[in-house]
Every structure is written in structure tokens, then in C-alpha cells.
Write a protein that holds these residues in place. Structure first.
Motif, PDB file in Angstrom:
ATOM      1  N   ARG A   1       0.714  -0.996  -0.169  1.00 16.81           N
ATOM      2  CA  ARG A   1       0.228  -0.030  -0.087  1.00 16.81           C
ATOM      3  C   ARG A   1       0.831   1.322  -0.042  1.00 16.81           C
ATOM      4  O   ARG A   1       0.559   2.212  -0.232  1.00 16.81           O
ATOM      5  N   LYS A   2       1.484   1.477   0.403  1.00 19.69           N
ATOM      6  CA  LYS A   2       3.389   2.240   0.696  1.00 19.69           C
ATOM      7  C   LYS A   2       2.762   2.788  -1.284  1.00 19.69           C
ATOM      8  O   LYS A   2       3.300   4.089  -1.541  1.00 19.69           O
ATOM      9  N   LEU A   3       3.331   1.718  -1.845  1.00 16.00           N
ATOM     10  CA  LEU A   3       2.786   2.794  -3.507  1.00 16.00           C
ATOM     11  C   LEU A   3       2.075   3.198  -3.362  1.00 16.00           C
ATOM     12  O   LEU A   3       1.855   4.483  -4.336  1.00 16.00           O
ATOM     13  N   ARG A   4       0.696   3.000  -2.693  1.00 14.72           N
ATOM     14  CA  ARG A   4      -0.272   3.717  -3.267  1.00 14.72           C
ATOM     15  C   ARG A   4      -0.999   5.347  -2.672  1.00 14.72           C
ATOM     16  O   ARG A   4      -1.336   5.683  -3.278  1.00 14.72           O
ATOM     17  N   SER A   5      -0.056   5.271  -1.567  1.00 13.18           N
ATOM     18  CA  SER A   5      -0.692   6.461  -0.737  1.00 13.18           C
ATOM     19  C   SER A   5       0.005   7.707  -1.405  1.00 13.18           C
ATOM     20  O   SER A   5      -0.275   8.710  -0.690  1.00 13.18           O
TER      21      SER A   5
ATOM     22  N   ARG B   1      12.848   3.277 -14.553  1.00 16.06           N
ATOM     23  CA  ARG B   1      13.130   4.393 -14.010  1.00 16.06           C
ATOM     24  C   ARG B   1      13.881   3.824 -12.310  1.00 16.06           C
ATOM     25  O   ARG B   1      15.067   4.020 -11.853  1.00 16.06           O
ATOM     26  N   ARG B   2      12.165   3.449 -11.573  1.00 21.55           N
ATOM     27  CA  ARG B   2      12.656   2.422 -10.746  1.00 21.55           C
ATOM     28  C   ARG B   2      12.246   0.871 -10.606  1.00 21.55           C
ATOM     29  O   ARG B   2      11.583   0.316 -11.514  1.00 21.55           O
ATOM     30  N   SER B   3      13.399  -0.077  -9.672  1.00 19.76           N
ATOM     31  CA  SER B   3      12.955  -1.524 -10.188  1.00 19.76           C
ATOM     32  C   SER B   3      13.765  -1.427  -8.218  1.00 19.76           C
ATOM     33  O   SER B   3      14.897  -1.185  -8.380  1.00 19.76           O
ATOM     34  N   VAL B   4      13.230  -2.826  -8.658  1.00 20.71           N
ATOM     35  CA  VAL B   4      13.932  -3.020  -6.805  1.00 20.71           C
ATOM     36  C   VAL B   4      14.085  -4.649  -7.371  1.00 20.71           C
ATOM     37  O   VAL B   4      12.969  -5.377  -8.213  1.00 20.71           O
ATOM     38  N   TRP B   5      14.947  -5.809  -6.200  1.00 21.70           N
ATOM     39  CA  TRP B   5      14.846  -7.142  -6.718  1.00 21.70           C
ATOM     40  C   TRP B   5      14.370  -7.535  -5.740  1.00 21.70           C
ATOM     41  O   TRP B   5      15.449  -7.087  -3.987  1.00 21.70           O
ATOM     42  N   LEU B   6      13.105  -8.570  -4.999  1.00 24.77           N
ATOM     43  CA  LEU B   6      13.224  -8.913  -3.740  1.00 24.77           C
ATOM     44  C   LEU B   6      13.710 -10.211  -3.704  1.00 24.77           C
ATOM     45  O   LEU B   6      13.260 -11.482  -4.293  1.00 24.77           O
TER      46      LEU B   6
ATOM     47  N   ASP C   1      19.374  -2.914  -7.279  1.00 24.52           N
ATOM     48  CA  ASP C   1      18.219  -2.579  -5.824  1.00 24.52           C
ATOM     49  C   ASP C   1      17.920  -3.852  -4.844  1.00 24.52           C
ATOM     50  O   ASP C   1      17.095  -4.466  -5.443  1.00 24.52           O
ATOM     51  N   MET C   2      18.830  -4.513  -4.455  1.00 28.67           N
ATOM     52  CA  MET C   2      18.140  -5.554  -3.684  1.00 28.67           C
ATOM     53  C   MET C   2      17.748  -6.039  -2.198  1.00 28.67           C
ATOM     54  O   MET C   2      18.294  -4.928  -1.870  1.00 28.67           O
ATOM     55  N   TYR C   3      15.713  -6.725  -2.242  1.00 32.53           N
ATOM     56  CA  TYR C   3      15.811  -5.821  -0.627  1.00 32.53           C
ATOM     57  C   TYR C   3      15.749  -7.913  -0.300  1.00 32.53           C
ATOM     58  O   TYR C   3      15.054  -8.187  -1.148  1.00 32.53           O
ATOM     59  N   PRO C   4      15.794  -7.946   1.159  1.00 30.55           N
ATOM     60  CA  PRO C   4      15.021  -9.763   1.456  1.00 30.55           C
ATOM     61  C   PRO C   4      13.811  -9.348   0.532  1.00 30.55           C
ATOM     62  O   PRO C   4      12.720  -8.212   2.092  1.00 30.55           O
TER      63      PRO C   4
ATOM     64  N   ALA D   1      11.976  -1.768   0.185  1.00 26.56           N
ATOM     65  CA  ALA D   1      11.392  -1.956  -1.266  1.00 26.56           C
ATOM     66  C   ALA D   1      10.528  -1.018  -1.751  1.00 26.56           C
ATOM     67  O   ALA D   1      11.137  -0.023  -3.071  1.00 26.56           O
ATOM     68  N   MET D   2       9.507  -0.907  -1.106  1.00 22.64           N
ATOM     69  CA  MET D   2       8.441   0.246  -1.608  1.00 22.64           C
ATOM     70  C   MET D   2       9.143   1.707  -1.018  1.00 22.64           C
ATOM     71  O   MET D   2       8.503   2.166  -2.530  1.00 22.64           O
ATOM     72  N   THR D   3       9.601   2.098  -0.705  1.00 22.79           N
ATOM     73  CA  THR D   3      10.140   3.242  -0.227  1.00 22.79           C
ATOM     74  C   THR D   3      10.600   3.229  -1.468  1.00 22.79           C
ATOM     75  O   THR D   3      10.922   5.059  -1.698  1.00 22.79           O
ATOM     76  N   HIS D   4      11.657   2.750  -1.727  1.00 21.01           N
ATOM     77  CA  HIS D   4      12.438   3.115  -2.715  1.00 21.01           C
ATOM     78  C   HIS D   4      12.171   3.116  -4.042  1.00 21.01           C
ATOM     79  O   HIS D   4      12.281   3.848  -4.384  1.00 21.01           O
ATOM     80  N   LEU D   5      11.107   2.243  -4.082  1.00 21.42           N
ATOM     81  CA  LEU D   5      10.092   2.703  -5.324  1.00 21.42           C
ATOM     82  C   LEU D   5       9.844   3.864  -5.884  1.00 21.42           C
ATOM     83  O   LEU D   5       9.757   4.341  -7.314  1.00 21.42           O
TER      84      LEU D   5
END
Lengths: 394, 300
Positions: free
Chosen positions: A190-194, A348-353, A374-377, A386-390
Motif C-alpha cells: 500500500r505504500k505504493l498507493r499512498s 526509472r525505479r526497480s527493485v529485486w526482492l 537494488d536488492m532487498y530481502p 523496497a516500496m519506499t525505494h520504488l
């Protein structure tokens, strides 16, 4: 007395600081804890803790700091009553004073007197901010320590005691570092929404209204702006099969959490095996392929790319051309890592979980891929980060 | 945090008179229909004495909103509700300046449009501050709103005063309201906000407490039916695959339906009556049936 407790909490990464310390002191000064350890437990918990995920830390810290305090008090209390009961039988062993005392009063009376004294002592303490009595003058002059720690003697025993409550660790399930369930993942997503719904409101466009009204020769013309809508487009790519099998359950939960999130304008999910080569697949069974090149054409750089995978494979699968275990009949034979770099560069924004525990991230292909993405556990904390990073603008 | 100068410039910051508070305040101990426990009481009383907002979290249906009603009833204070939605802004709680109405009215001569005050409508928070007596202000489901929403309220909740920009009128709390905030934990609340609140997490009630709660709502319920209903309820709750597990409010509703329809005997294995009152999702009903038949096969 409670300061070591605060530091114990801080050591467990519970955010407490001066604000909480002052508030707790105020509450204790106001006597909210009713001079009991149980009361203190509840008062301290409501002031120091701000989230259910810290409740378990609180219980543990409480146990560490306060275990024994109550037990000791209880033991002394029992000892005293034991002594009172035995006193008559052991008359010869007593001092003259004790014998004189006992001859005057029977045990019940003594007990009552003792209770009264403690009650008095409790009242004296209420003026100050000491939450538990540590010094007391013995009402009997026998052992001196008898009345120490005696505060609880006069208190009411309600339900579970604080130590027992803390010991039960009822809130262990709310800890943040445990396995994720779908709902928790959804919350993280939901971080992506807010961030995309800032000021979501149907509002009057005042400037335009004035302009339109003026053009309309003073006759009022109201202009209303449309509400803002969620604007996040997400691409989720998941590694399936092989070394990902142990994490299949975790990944399927992430998948359903993402699917259920209603706040994306668009969500595309694709699958790959081991590493992305020329194409990704729309199903878990690797049917309906789509060429990565086409995908990059379709989706602009404003899409958020979430890669999920353990990033573990044989080095040649990542680093040599044609490392794919699937036969690629068309297209160029680029190394897997090159495909990954293309993806990373495009968006522009990507993450690896990564579901693999972080301690295994060095000295294998994970290290290579982490230098691209950018890798996150894949834990709640990691997902949140990761969501904050995105959402960071770039 | 940077302290903003108080509007009048001379006012000292808000301080607590603890000695007076400790002796004068009315303790909250639950009401006839709202059963509380020690930890809840401690939290409410802390919030009352420290005059900080009380943040209540917990599963849906565990009585977060009802708590506000109970506090208002027990302390005999009026209750002002502010139901937060996804579109709610902090400003809505303070006041709303109805520009559109004023614009419309300006076309006719029957209203005094020169007085902006006529078009200022105080929001729930404004009303709570403006009231002559101490009130309970319920900010319901604060996590529904935008993520910045709680931060926007910080200053107002701290100082309990604000200025209406259009008229320069200062609304300040004559009696600091008791602020109760509920959250479903849908969204993380900002740290700065959390640290100003007294926090309470409502546990799911233990079977013993649940029995008392049901008794409060349905005092004349037969013991055998209650026992069966409770057993069934906890069994359903323990089923793993449910999306939305039934909670207190569902149980109470369910028992009400059972009573109203004169059911006197519940058998989990045998066509549970009014299941819809307990399970509200279609998937859950399917999962329930699945699990039940699976269980039976296993048993036989």
C-alpha cells in the motif's frame, strides 16, 4: 527505577525516548499505576509502546528487568506468614521481645496488624513517585526485611499478574520479523498507493472559476477539477521452479497480495526461470511468452519493476551468452546479466526482492545481480524498504 | 519538532497540573454494556491524565469504536465523531470555508456575503474545541486517510487550538477534549504522531471474556446454546484458510439471529444455521465447507 527498562527497550529497537520517559514519569506521579507492578506494566505499556509489533519486545524487556522483583517480594511475604504460623510452636527459639509480642497477640491479630502497617506505608508512598517500596521499617522488629517489598501485600490481586502476562508472550505473533502473510504484504504494498493519492479530492478549481466567471460576464461559472487517481503501474516478475521451490509458498502469497491490491493503475505479472533472457512468460508453466524487447516498448520507464527471485544459479547461466536452459530460437544470444541490466536501465525505479536470507548473499550470483538491481530481502521490513525505494522520485 | 509560536505570542506552552489531575480526574472503569479490562482501563486513564490522544488498534470488530461511546457514557461527556475516509483532509476536521455557497449567494442580495464567518462551518475537531464542556472526540479509522493526514493534525492535537485563516478567529479548546483515535493498522502511522499518543492494542478476547461479553448483550441466553455457539465460533476462528475470521461483533450478531429464529441446537457438522452472519466472504464459505468435509472424511 524505570530508566534501565527504557534502555533495555531501546536495545530491542523499540523507539522510546525522552518524550515517553517524561510521559511515564507524569503518569507515575499521578499514581496511575496504583503502586503495583501490574499497574506499572499496563501504564508503561500504553505509554512506551506505539505499535502492536513491539508488544512482544516490551514483554521480553519487562521480564528481563523486572523478573524477580515480584517473586522476591512474594517470597518474603510468604516467609513472614510462615514464621507467624510457626511462631507459637517455636517459642523457645525466639527472643524475649518476640515472645512478649506473641503473648500479647494471636497470629491472626498479628497478621491484621501487619497488613495495616503495610497499608499505611503504601499511603506514605503515594505522595512521591516511587513506584515500588524498597525501604520499609519493619513493624515487628524481628527480621527487618519483613516489610520491605511489602507493597503488594495491601494491593488487590486482579487476574494475571504482570510477570505472568509478560511471560505468556501473547503478542509474539505480531512481531515484525516473522513470516509474512498476505495481509501484511498488502499493507507493505500500500505504500505504493499512498504516495500517488496525495490530496485525492474533488475540489473547486478557484483560479479557473474566477477566469470562467469573468469570461462569462460576471455570471458565476463553477469549474471543478477531477479527483486524482492512482497512477502507479507495476510489473512483477517472478522466478519460478528449481531453486525457488522452497519459497513457492512465500512467493504465491506475495503474488496474491499484489493481485489483490486495488491501488495500481496497472499490474503486469510475468514469470521467468532462473534469470531473464530474451523473453518472459505470462504463466507459471512458461506458455504465452512475450519478448523482453516488446515489453520494453510497451511499457515506458515510469513503470515500477519488481523482480522476485533467489538470484542463485550456476555462474554460466548468468554470465555466458546463451546460458538459458530454454532454447531461444530467435533473437540475439546475450548474457543473462545483460538482459537484467537492460531491464534495470529501462525502468526509472526497480527493485529485486530476494527470499534467500541475507547472510547468503555474498560470493555467488546473488552478488552479481545485487550489483545490477537494488536488492532487498523478502521480509516485511525488506518489502517496506523496497516500496519506499520504488516511490522515491528520480 | 519546531514549536510554532502561539497565535497570541505571549501564551505559555501547555503544561499539565499533575497534582490536580491525579486527584480530580474521573477514572474510567467500563460501563454496563462495555466490558473493559485492566490494561484498557490503564490506557484510557493514562490518556485522560496526560491529556494525550489515545490510539486504539485491533482487529476489526473488537470494539474500537464502541470504546469511544463507552468512555463518553462513563464520563458523561458528549461524543463528537469524525469518520475518516480516504478523501478526508486534516483541514476538514477544523473548519470548512464554503466558497461556492458564498459565490452563489453573492448573486443575490438576501444574504450578507461580506461576513465570511457565515460561511465558516466548524468540523468535528473544531466543534470539540469550541464546545463549552469537555467532550470525547472520536477520530475513527485514521489510517483510511492519506498517509500525511496524521502529521497534519499534530500541531492542533498538541495545542488544541487553531486559527481560521479567513477570519483570523482563534478557536481554542476551553476544555481539552479526550481524543480517541482508532486504526485498523492498514497503514503505518508516522512516528512523530505515534509518539504523542497513548497506545492500546485490543486483543481478541479470551473465551472467558467472550462469554462475559456475550452475556452482557444477551443476558437471557440459555447456557447450552451459549456453550455450543462459543465452541462453534472458536472452531471456525481456528480454521486456517479463512480470509476474514469472524470476531466479537459477528458472534454477537449471530447469536442474536439464532435467538430470534428460535434455534436451540447448533451442530457444526450438520448444516450450521445462519452461517452468513459469521462468514462474510464467499471464499470463506467455500473454504469452510471444504475444511468441514475434509475433516469428516478424515474422521471416518
Amino acid at each position: 527505577m524505570f530508566l534501565p527498562f527504557l534502555y533495555e527497550l531501546r536495545a530491542r529497537e523499540v523507539p522510546v525516548g525522552a518524550t515517553e520517559a517524561v510521559a511515564l514519569a507524569q503518569a507515575l506521579e499521578a499514581g496511575l499505576h496504583e503502586q503495583s507492578l501490574d499497574g506499572f506494566y499496563f501504564v508503561a505499556r500504553s505509554i512506551l509502546i506505539h505499535s502492536e509489533r513491539h508488544l512482544d519486545d516490551f514483554d521480553q524487556a519487562f521480564l528481563k528487568v523486572f523478573r524477580g522483583v515480584e517473586v522476591e517480594g512474594k517470597k518474603l511475604e510468604d516467609e513472614l506468614f510462615e514464621w507467624l504460623k510457626d511462631a507459637r510452636e517455636n517459642l523457645p527459639e525466639l527472643t524475649d521481645e518476640e515472645r512478649a509480642l506473641l503473648e500479647e497477640l494471636d497470629p491472626e491479630e498479628l497478621e491484621r496488624m501487619f497488613q495495616e502497617r503495610l497499608e499505611e506505608q503504601k499511603k506514605k508512598h503515594e505522595g512521591g513517585n516511587k513506584w515500588i517500596g524498597t525501604e520499609g521499617t519493619s513493624p515487628f522488629g524481628h527480621s527487618g526485611r519483613a516489610a520491605r517489598q511489602g507493597i503488594r501485600v495491601g494491593g488487590k490481586g486482579k487476574g494475571r499478574s504482570a510477570i505472568k502476562t509478560a511471560d505468556a508472550r501473547l503478542y509474539a505473533g505480531y512481531r515484525q520479523d516473522l513470516t509474512l502473510d498476505v495481509r501484511q504484504m498488502q499493507l507493505a504494498l500500500r505504500k505504493l498507493r499512498s504516495f500517488t493519492r496525495i490530496g485525492a479530492d474533488e475540489e473547486l478549481d478557484l483560479e479557473e472559476t474566477i477566469e470562467a466567471t469573468a469570461k462569462n460576464a460576471g455570471e458565476l461559472e463553477v469549474v471543478v477539477r477531477p479527483p486524482r487517481r492512482p497512477n502507479t503501474r507495476v510489473i512483477l516478475m517472478m522466478d519460478v521452479g528449481g531453486s525457488m521451490d522452497p519459497f513457492a509458498h512465500l512467493c504465491s502469497r506475495l503474488f496474491s497480495a499484489t493481485k489483490k491490491s486495488t491501488h495500481f493503475k496497472e499490474l503486469r505479472t510475468y514469470y521467468f526461470h532462473n534469470c531473464v533472457y530474451g523473453r518472459v512468460y505470462e504463466t507459471e508453466r512458461f506458455t504465452d511468452p512475450i519478448r523482453v524487447q516488446d515489453l520494453l516498448h510497451e511499457c515506458g520507464p515510469h513503470y515500477k519493476l519488481i523482480m522476485v527471485g533467489d538470484a542463485l544459479m550456476a555462474p554460466y547461466e548468468l554470465l555466458s551468452p546463451g546460458g538459458s536452459i530454454h532454447w531461444e530460437s530467435d533473437g540475439e544470444r546475450a548474457e543473462g546479466i545483460v538482459w537484467l541490466m537492460r531491464l534495470q536501465k529501462h525502468f526509472r525505479r526497480s527493485v529485486w526482492l530476494n527470499p534467500e536470507p541475507q547472510k547468503y548473499w555474498l560470493g555467488n550470483t546473488i552478488e552479481n545481480i545485487a550489483s545490477v538491481f537494488d536488492m532487498y530481502p523478502l521480509t516485511l521490513d525488506g518489502l517496506g524498504e523496497a516500496m519506499t525505494h520504488l516511490m522515491k522520485s528520480k | 519538532m519546531v514549536e510554532r509560536a502561539s497565535p497570541t505570542g505571549t501564551e505559555p506552552p501547555f503544561t499539565l497540573d499533575l497534582a490536580a489531575m491525579a486527584t480530580n480526574f474521573v477514572r474510567f472503569t467500563g460501563t454496563d454494556t462495555y466490558l473493559s479490562n485492566e490494561s484498557l482501563e490503564a490506557a484510557v486513564n493514562c490518556a485522560l491524565v496526560l491529556q494525550r490522544p489515545l490510539l486504539v488498534r485491533g482487529e476489526p470488530g473488537t470494539g474500537k469504536t464502541l470504546l469511544a461511546e463507552a468512555v463518553a457514557e462513563a464520563l458523561q461527556m458528549p461524543l463528537i465523531r469524525w469518520n475518516v475516509k480516504s478523501t478526508t483532509r486534516a483541514q476538514d476536521g477544523l473548519y470548512v470555508y464554503d466558497t461556492v455557497q458564498r459565490l452563489y449567494d453573492s448573486r443575490f442580495q438576501d444574504k450578507d456575503v461580506s461576513d465570511i464567518e457565515n460561511y465558516i462551518e466548524l468540523g468535528p475537531m473544531g466543534k470539540a474545541f469550541d464546545a463549552d464542556e469537555r467532550s470525547v472526540l472520536l477520530i475513527d479509522e485514521i489510517d483510511k486517510a492519506d498517509i500525511e493526514f496524521p502529521n497534519d493534525l499534530l500541531n492542533e492535537l498538541d495545542r488544541m487550538r487553531f486559527v481560521i485563516d479567513e477570519t483570523q478567529r482563534e478557536v481554542s479548546a476551553k476544555e481539552r477534549p479526550f481524543v480517541l483515535i482508532t486504526s485498523n493498522a492498514e497503514k503505518e502511522l508516522p512516528d512523530a504522531f505515534l509518539r504523542r499518543c497513548v497506545f492500546h492494542f485490543i486483543d481478541f478476547p479470551t473465551p472467558e471474556l467472550m462469554e462475559q461479553i456475550v452475556h452482557v448483550h444477551h443476558p437471557e441466553l440459555e447456557a447450552s446454546l451459549l456453550k455450543q455457539a462459543m465452541e462453534t465460533f472458536y472452531e471456525i476462528r481456528s480454521m486456517k484458510r479463512l480470509r476474514k475470521r469472524p470476531s466479537t461483533s459477528e458472534l454477537i450478531d449471530w447469536i442474536a439471529v439464532l435467538k430470534a429464529s428460535g434455534v436451540s441446537d447448533i451442530d457444526l457438522d450438520n448444516n450450521l444455521p445462519f452461517l452468513g452472519a459469521l462468514l462474510k466472504k464467499e471464499q470463506d464459505l467455500v473454504a469452510f465447507a471444504d475444511q468441514l468435509s475434509g475433516g469428516r472424511r478424515w474422521r471416518s
